[in-house]
Design a protein around this motif. Sequence first.
Motif, PDB file in Angstrom:
ATOM      1  N   ALA A  27       0.827  -1.202   0.000  1.00  0.00           N
ATOM      2  CA  ALA A  27       0.000   0.000   0.000  1.00  0.00           C
ATOM      3  C   ALA A  27       0.865   1.257   0.000  1.00  0.00           C
ATOM      4  O   ALA A  27       2.050   1.223   0.377  1.00  0.00           O
ATOM      5  CB  ALA A  27      -0.908  -0.003   1.230  1.00  0.00           C
ATOM      6  N   ASP A  28       0.283   2.359  -0.420  1.00  0.00           N
ATOM      7  CA  ASP A  28       0.966   3.647  -0.359  1.00  0.00           C
ATOM      8  C   ASP A  28       1.334   3.964   1.095  1.00  0.00           C
ATOM      9  O   ASP A  28       0.583   3.679   2.033  1.00  0.00           O
ATOM     10  CB  ASP A  28       0.067   4.772  -0.885  1.00  0.00           C
ATOM     11  CG  ASP A  28      -0.244   4.639  -2.368  1.00  0.00           C
ATOM     12  OD1 ASP A  28       0.309   3.724  -3.018  1.00  0.00           O
ATOM     13  OD2 ASP A  28      -1.034   5.450  -2.875  1.00  0.00           O
ATOM     14  N   ASP A  29       2.517   4.575   1.257  1.00  0.00           N
ATOM     15  CA  ASP A  29       2.939   5.065   2.578  1.00  0.00           C
ATOM     16  C   ASP A  29       2.844   3.990   3.656  1.00  0.00           C
ATOM     17  O   ASP A  29       2.385   4.231   4.777  1.00  0.00           O
ATOM     18  CB  ASP A  29       2.088   6.272   3.010  1.00  0.00           C
ATOM     19  CG  ASP A  29       2.143   7.420   2.021  1.00  0.00           C
ATOM     20  OD1 ASP A  29       3.196   7.612   1.384  1.00  0.00           O
ATOM     21  OD2 ASP A  29       1.121   8.114   1.866  1.00  0.00           O
ATOM     22  N   SER A  30       3.312   2.788   3.345  1.00  0.00           N
ATOM     23  CA  SER A  30       3.172   1.668   4.286  1.00  0.00           C
ATOM     24  C   SER A  30       4.500   1.082   4.744  1.00  0.00           C
ATOM     25  O   SER A  30       4.513   0.216   5.634  1.00  0.00           O
ATOM     26  CB  SER A  30       2.346   0.545   3.644  1.00  0.00           C
ATOM     27  OG  SER A  30       3.005   0.020   2.493  1.00  0.00           O
ATOM     28  N   VAL A  31       5.616   1.531   4.173  1.00  0.00           N
ATOM     29  CA  VAL A  31       6.917   0.916   4.429  1.00  0.00           C
ATOM     30  C   VAL A  31       7.866   1.965   5.015  1.00  0.00           C
ATOM     31  O   VAL A  31       7.874   3.121   4.586  1.00  0.00           O
ATOM     32  CB  VAL A  31       7.513   0.327   3.134  1.00  0.00           C
ATOM     33  CG1 VAL A  31       8.913  -0.234   3.374  1.00  0.00           C
ATOM     34  CG2 VAL A  31       6.592  -0.755   2.574  1.00  0.00           C
ATOM     35  N   ASP A  32       8.664   1.555   5.993  1.00  0.00           N
ATOM     36  CA  ASP A  32       9.655   2.452   6.589  1.00  0.00           C
ATOM     37  C   ASP A  32      11.024   2.302   5.934  1.00  0.00           C
ATOM     38  O   ASP A  32      11.753   3.289   5.783  1.00  0.00           O
ATOM     39  CB  ASP A  32       9.780   2.178   8.085  1.00  0.00           C
ATOM     40  CG  ASP A  32       8.509   2.499   8.832  1.00  0.00           C
ATOM     41  OD1 ASP A  32       8.202   3.695   9.006  1.00  0.00           O
ATOM     42  OD2 ASP A  32       7.802   1.549   9.231  1.00  0.00           O
ATOM     43  N   VAL A  33      11.382   1.081   5.577  1.00  0.00           N
ATOM     44  CA  VAL A  33      12.715   0.811   5.025  1.00  0.00           C
ATOM     45  C   VAL A  33      12.605  -0.234   3.931  1.00  0.00           C
ATOM     46  O   VAL A  33      11.949  -1.265   4.118  1.00  0.00           O
ATOM     47  CB  VAL A  33      13.685   0.306   6.120  1.00  0.00           C
ATOM     48  CG1 VAL A  33      15.044  -0.055   5.514  1.00  0.00           C
ATOM     49  CG2 VAL A  33      13.861   1.352   7.222  1.00  0.00           C
TER      50      VAL A  33
END
Length: 241
Positions: free
Chosen positions: A128-134
Amino acid sequence: MVATGMTAPSAQRLSVVDGFLTEAWADLARHDDRLRALAVRVRFDRGVAHVDGEVDDPAELRLVRDLVGRLAGVLGVWCRVRVAGRDPVVVDLGCGGQKQWPGNLGLDIHPAAGVDAVADLSGSLPLADDSVDVFFAVHILEHLIDFLPLLDEAHRALRPGGVLHVMSPWWRHVNAVADPTHVRLLDVQTFKGICGQRPPGTPRWYPLHVACDGASIFADLTPLSPTAPAPTPTHLARFFD
């Protein structure tokens, strides 16, 4: 920046550099009031800083990344840090059977023990959009004829302040051409183009750190919003000719 005729450091040299970096960071952490109260740990492995622990605010993590990255000899700052009590979502792209850290989400086109979701990295990522930190893209980009769509997908899926960690063979090292499945050659300057002027409306990146050790290229990139200012010439001069 890459120097002509650079050779990869020996294992002994890398061990000595790691020892220097460990001492340098410990000294900095003791004397910088901004760092004293932070519950983060920094370990160096062949010039790459591995950061874990916990901070209360994303700005504190950005500060740690920036200060570690300023130490001479650091090739990349790879992080897995809890922010405000939340575990980071870390994704290994093309992980195969081995992830960079246990607990990462592994994506690969081929099923394997370490693969959590089968995905073609040349297409859309099942995230999903804007769902991952790294994101980790370790020895991946050189296998893709066109890797810009993958970078665009990583840009879409990263949260603001998230980081894409890249490691690929340097184009002048034998490892770049020894593997017949490698279809792209990379250099530090490749990331100057990625972080420089791109067509309007395309995702933009800010370089947190870009380096070469004579064998591999390392890049830590964070996404820029459409309205964010471009990296300044002064900042770009840290990494690029």
